[in-house]
Design a protein around this motif. Structure first.
Motif, short mmCIF file in Angstrom:
data_model
loop_
_atom_site.label_atom_id
_atom_site.label_comp_id
_atom_site.label_asym_id
_atom_site.label_seq_id
_atom_site.Cartn_x
_atom_site.Cartn_y
_atom_site.Cartn_z
N UNK A 32 -3.45 -10.79 17.69
CA UNK A 32 -4.26 -9.61 17.42
C UNK A 32 -3.66 -8.84 16.25
N UNK A 33 -4.52 -8.39 15.35
CA UNK A 33 -4.09 -7.59 14.20
C UNK A 33 -5.05 -6.43 14.00
N UNK A 34 -4.50 -5.25 13.75
CA UNK A 34 -5.30 -4.05 13.52
C UNK A 34 -4.79 -3.32 12.28
N UNK A 35 -5.72 -2.94 11.43
CA UNK A 35 -5.41 -2.14 10.24
C UNK A 35 -6.17 -0.83 10.35
N UNK A 36 -5.54 0.25 9.90
CA UNK A 36 -6.17 1.55 10.02
C UNK A 36 -5.84 2.41 8.82
N UNK A 37 -6.88 3.02 8.25
CA UNK A 37 -6.72 4.04 7.22
C UNK A 37 -6.55 3.56 5.80
N UNK A 38 -6.51 2.25 5.57
CA UNK A 38 -6.23 1.76 4.21
C UNK A 38 -7.36 2.07 3.24
N UNK A 39 -8.58 1.77 3.63
CA UNK A 39 -9.72 2.01 2.74
C UNK A 39 -9.89 3.50 2.46
N UNK A 40 -9.73 4.33 3.49
CA UNK A 40 -9.87 5.77 3.28
C UNK A 40 -8.75 6.32 2.41
N UNK A 41 -7.54 5.78 2.55
CA UNK A 41 -6.42 6.23 1.72
C UNK A 41 -6.67 5.90 0.25
N UNK A 42 -7.16 4.69 -0.02
CA UNK A 42 -7.45 4.30 -1.41
C UNK A 42 -8.58 5.14 -1.99
N UNK A 43 -9.58 5.46 -1.15
CA UNK A 43 -10.70 6.28 -1.62
C UNK A 43 -10.22 7.69 -1.97
N UNK A 44 -9.39 8.27 -1.11
CA UNK A 44 -8.88 9.62 -1.39
C UNK A 44 -8.01 9.64 -2.64
N UNK A 45 -7.22 8.60 -2.79
CA UNK A 45 -6.35 8.54 -3.96
C UNK A 45 -7.14 8.32 -5.23
N UNK A 46 -8.18 7.48 -5.17
CA UNK A 46 -8.98 7.19 -6.36
C UNK A 46 -9.81 8.39 -6.80
N UNK A 47 -10.24 9.20 -5.85
CA UNK A 47 -11.06 10.37 -6.18
C UNK A 47 -10.23 11.62 -6.47
N UNK A 48 -8.90 11.49 -6.39
CA UNK A 48 -8.04 12.62 -6.70
C UNK A 48 -8.05 13.72 -5.66
N UNK A 49 -8.29 13.37 -4.42
CA UNK A 49 -8.34 14.37 -3.35
C UNK A 49 -6.95 14.95 -3.13
N UNK A 50 -6.88 16.24 -2.91
CA UNK A 50 -5.60 16.91 -2.69
C UNK A 50 -5.12 16.72 -1.25
N UNK A 51 -3.79 16.66 -1.09
CA UNK A 51 -3.19 16.54 0.23
C UNK A 51 -3.01 17.91 0.87
N UNK A 52 -2.86 17.92 2.18
CA UNK A 52 -2.64 19.19 2.87
C UNK A 52 -1.18 19.61 2.76
#
Length: 456
Positions: free
Chosen positions: A234-254
């Protein structure tokens, strides 16, 4: 293959295929056969109400479940299920001071909607007849209230299941979204989770954008007296696509250095595990079972820790049975000052051996040995809690015990009594981890587990 395909539909209760010599024969040297497929249908719609009693490592409770099922929702053998749940449990770990006689201290209710269609809904061609593929859509809301916190969770997922040659099964969930929230946190629990960052990260609000894949091999043949195996990866990945999207769009971190969506941080991790079981069949009622399980979950990127619902734990009816659920670990860490004991880990390793044999009537017996523990992947706060490949074996706990199983063919009721043999930490300031011979046994060294079905 025809029988397997038809049996995979929940619309049918029984599927029998019979062959009889045909009245019409081509020649004396050839026998033609007529094939008859006899199908017993299930009820298309049903409403079920059941009451169940639970006992999880001594934490007793009760639940009321109500469900509505439609096995042919759109006239294509689509399986629809709506389930409502109301449950209560007396949890010793979460007991309130001065309220020991309270009937339940944890309340839970929820609703779940599940729709399964016997088609592989993908934008490309797929041989559905051979693979018996299905598409599953799932929505769920669960509300848990305890004396120490309140935790509502929501989940939405889209998944597929299909079958390979003979003994192989594959599952894929490309979309699995969950929302976990904590509030109404008690002062005691707040002091516990804020004492260490490792605990704090486990009980924060999270959004989970995940996907997972598993492959299972199970070669048990019904009515054949031979050994068989069970293997699952079993393998599970979480948050990778959303992390790349936030980084590519220049979203600010909290302020904590994390990206947020819908004003809530999202988790990022990878989780993988393997489960191997070998069943050595001696007679129809006697067998030896060997099991090895290993799992690891690593947070990275947008996460400094794992959500509690994704962590591993030891103890309970299906794990290290000499320990109560979530009271084993972490590693060799031993905290006697903290009254709140609730251990969750990032790494788990467990090995089990069980001898199963028949006693009399519907009663079977078992003798078992469990070896394992849970660790944190990284931890500079709790001494001995971190997993190290070179010396992890020093942290292994060992338990043994005896079990009784009432096998009614349609239901197995199990009662296992486990006793501790080796603790992960040293005993009474000695260099030994063995309990026997270093101190006398007490009530906490024994654990009674009551469960339904076999542990593995």
């Amino acid at each position: 293959r025809t029988q397997k395909n038809l049996s995979s539909y929940s619309l049918f209760k029984l599927v029998n295929i019979e062959f009889t010599p045909s009245e019409y024969q081509d020649s004396k040297d050839t026998v033609n056969l007529d094939c008859s497929i006899n199908i017993t249908p299930e009820k298309r719609q049903s409403i079920n109400v059941d009451v169940e009693g639970t006992n999880t490592s001594g934490d007793w409770g009760a639940a009321l479940n109500t469900s509505y099922t439609n096995r042919n929702l759109f006239h294509g053998a689509e399986y629809f299920n709506l389930k409502l749940k109301l449950a209560g449990e007396y949890n010793k770990v979460l007991k309130e001071d001065g309220e020991y006689m309270r009937l339940f201290n944890s309340l839970e209710y929820g609703v779940a909607v599940n729709l399964t269609t016997p088609k592989f809904l993908v934008p490309f061609k797929w041989d559905n007849k051979r693979s018996r593929a299905k598409t599953n859509c799932h929505l769920e809301y669960n509300f848990l209230q305890t004396p120490d916190y309140t935790r509502p969770t929501s989940q939405a997922s889209l998944g597929y299941i299909w079958y390979g040659k003979r003994f192989w099964t594959y599952t894929l969930s490309p979309i699995d979204i969950s929302y976990i929230r904590y509030y109404d946190i008690s002062e005691r629990f707040s002091n516990f989770i804020n004492s260490k960052n490792y605990y704090k990260y486990s009980y924060e609000d999270y959004l989970l954008y995940g996907n997972n894949f598993s492959v299972t091999y199970f070669n048990k043949r019904n009515y054949e007296l031979r050994d068989y195996q069970y293997v699952r990866f079993y393998t599970e990945l979480c948050g990778n696509a959303m992390y790349l999207l936030c980084k590519a769009t220049g979203k600010e971190k909290n302020g904590s250095g994390m990206y947020e969506t819908f004003s809530c941080p999202f988790a990022q991790y990878i989780k993988t595990e393997a489960d191997y079981r070998y069943y050595d069949v001696v007679t129809p009622n006697t067998m030896f079972v060997y099991r090895i399980f290993g799992g690891i979950a690593v947070p990275y990127g947008n996460s400094s820790g794992l959500p509690s619902v994704k962590k591993y734990y030891g103890g309970g009816a299906n794990s290290m049975r000499a320990w109560e659920s979530r009271l084993l670990g972490l590693g060799s860490h031993h905290d006697t000052t903290n009254t709140f004991q609730y251990y969750l880990g990032d790494v788990k390793l467990e090995m089990n051996f069980e001898s199963r044999f028949h006693l009399f009537w519907v009663l079977n017996g078992a003798v078992f040995v469990d070896v394992g523990n849970v660790w944190s992947f990284w931890n500079d706060e709790l001494e001995g809690a971190e997993f190290h490949l070179k010396d992890f074996y020093k942290d292994l706990a060992v338990g043994t015990g005896f079990g009784l199983r009432f096998d009614f063919s349609f239901l197995v009721v199990r009662c296992d009594v486990g006793v501790k043999v080796r603790e992960p930490y040293t005993i009474n300031n000695t260099n030994s981890h063995l309990i026997w011979g270093n101190r006398s046994l007490n009530r906490d060294d024994f654990n009674l587990n009551i469960g339904i079905g076999y542990p593995f």
